[in-house]
Scaffold this active site. Structure first.
Site, PDB file in Angstrom:
ATOM      1  N   PHE A  78       0.971  -1.338  -0.292  1.00  0.00           N
ATOM      2  CA  PHE A  78      -0.297  -0.018  -0.005  1.00  0.00           C
ATOM      3  C   PHE A  78       0.844   1.339   0.093  1.00  0.00           C
ATOM      4  O   PHE A  78       1.975   1.288   0.876  1.00  0.00           O
ATOM      5  CB  PHE A  78      -0.977   0.363   1.296  1.00  0.00           C
ATOM      6  N   SER A 145       3.689  -6.612   2.028  1.00  0.00           N
ATOM      7  CA  SER A 145       2.621  -5.823   2.911  1.00  0.00           C
ATOM      8  C   SER A 145       0.621  -6.524   2.514  1.00  0.00           C
ATOM      9  O   SER A 145       1.128  -7.263   1.821  1.00  0.00           O
ATOM     10  CB  SER A 145       2.641  -4.345   2.624  1.00  0.00           C
ATOM     11  N   MET A 146       0.357  -5.347   1.933  1.00  0.00           N
ATOM     12  CA  MET A 146      -0.995  -5.244   0.839  1.00  0.00           C
ATOM     13  C   MET A 146       0.132  -6.179  -0.998  1.00  0.00           C
ATOM     14  O   MET A 146      -1.016  -7.627  -1.221  1.00  0.00           O
ATOM     15  CB  MET A 146      -1.505  -4.251   0.533  1.00  0.00           C
ATOM     16  N   ASP A 191       6.122  -6.466  14.232  1.00  0.00           N
ATOM     17  CA  ASP A 191       5.109  -5.414  12.853  1.00  0.00           C
ATOM     18  C   ASP A 191       3.803  -4.724  13.275  1.00  0.00           C
ATOM     19  O   ASP A 191       2.930  -5.576  14.547  1.00  0.00           O
ATOM     20  CB  ASP A 191       4.776  -6.646  11.673  1.00  0.00           C
ATOM     21  N   HIS A 223       7.800  -3.830   9.722  1.00  0.00           N
ATOM     22  CA  HIS A 223       7.132  -3.940   8.378  1.00  0.00           C
ATOM     23  C   HIS A 223       8.179  -3.578   7.303  1.00  0.00           C
ATOM     24  O   HIS A 223       7.860  -4.179   6.417  1.00  0.00           O
ATOM     25  CB  HIS A 223       6.028  -3.579   8.697  1.00  0.00           C
TER      26      HIS A 223
END
Length: 275
Positions: A78, A145-146, A191, A223
């Protein structure tokens, strides 16, 4: 647009009867798997937006003498851009893969939209300018991530994929029992964007139908550790892709029984051994 040297790409040589899979490059060592680059020289070319994907970069081994390669599409998270996951292009290509690192169409795209783009990227790879380098039966997805959540959705939608590597994956879906692709899940114990207790861990646990799976939890990495060079990520990502995309059993010892933990870098490891 030609990517290859002027000479035609040679067909893959007949493998000796004792060799199983698609061995590319020398036998692996601990030093080689944690180094910044693998044994293959790498070339790259820019790809403009089209065919269901945003723009990105195609990375590929410059030496095609050993035959065709598996291919990997890599998606950022993202608000991230291709730059955030760009290290994986030359890294994986140097170990004998054709790699498409790409932007999402929109930086705010959610995981399922990114999954559609990941699969479009694979389709683009096998029909595009590097098609003569690629074995279309050996494809994989990777993302952060996303983009990692997108990897899970893409694996659920296309069970013929050979491997999936979600890095600190984020997705609102918790049940991934439909995934039937060998999947290596990475997370970090601290995270705060995609906490492992609500993301990576339940994702891994839910994949009851995956033929092989593993979970590596990094220690105190946060993260964004997954978008910078890290020897643990390099070692296990390359080993996973080599084992399942190339079916190269020379990498079994690096995955089974898995890393000893805890260490200063690895907080936890779970996994099935290569069958």
């Amino acid at each position: 647009m030609a990517l290859l040297p002027a000479q035609a790409v040679p067909a893959a040589p007949d493998a000796p009867a004792a060799v199983v899979g698609f061995q590319r490059g020398p036998a692996p060592t601990e030093a080689a798997l944690t180094a910044p680059r693998g044994p293959f020289p790498v070339a790259k070319t820019r790809l403009v937006a089209g065919q269901g994907t945003a723009a990105g970069t195609l990375h590929y081994p410059a030496d095609a003498s050993q035959g065709t390669f598996g291919a990997v599409a890599v998606m950022p998270g993202f608000l991230g851009t291709e730059k955030s996951i760009s290290l994986y292009g030359p890294l994986l290509a140097s170990h004998g893969f054709v790699v498409f690192t790409l932007n999402a169409k929109r930086r705010t795209d959610r995981p399922d939209a990114r999954a559609t783009q990941l699969l479009a990227a694979l389709d683009r790879l096998v029909t595009g300018p590097a098609r003569d380098l690629i074995d279309p039966s050996r494809l994989a997805v990777m993302g952060h991530s996303m983009g990692g959540g997108a990897v899970l959705r893409a694996a659920a939608q296309r069970p013929g994929l050979k491997a999936a590597v979600p890095l600190a994956p984020w997705h609102l879906e918790r049940d991934w029992r439909t995934v039937r692709v060998p999947t290596l899940v990475f997370g970090s114990d601290d995270d705060r964007v995609a906490p492992v207790r609500t993301h990576a861990e339940p994702f891994y646990q839910s994949m009851t139908r995956a033929p092989e799976k593993a979970y590596i939890e990094l220690r105190k990495s946060g993260h964004l550790k997954f978008i910078v060079a890290h020897p643990v990520i390099t070692k296990y990502t390359v080993s996973w892709l080599k084992r399942y995309v190339d079916n190269d059993t020379r990498y079994d010892p690096f995955l089974c029984p898995g890393p000893v933990f805890p260490t200063k870098e690895i907080n936890e490891y779970r996994g099935t051994c290569p069958s």
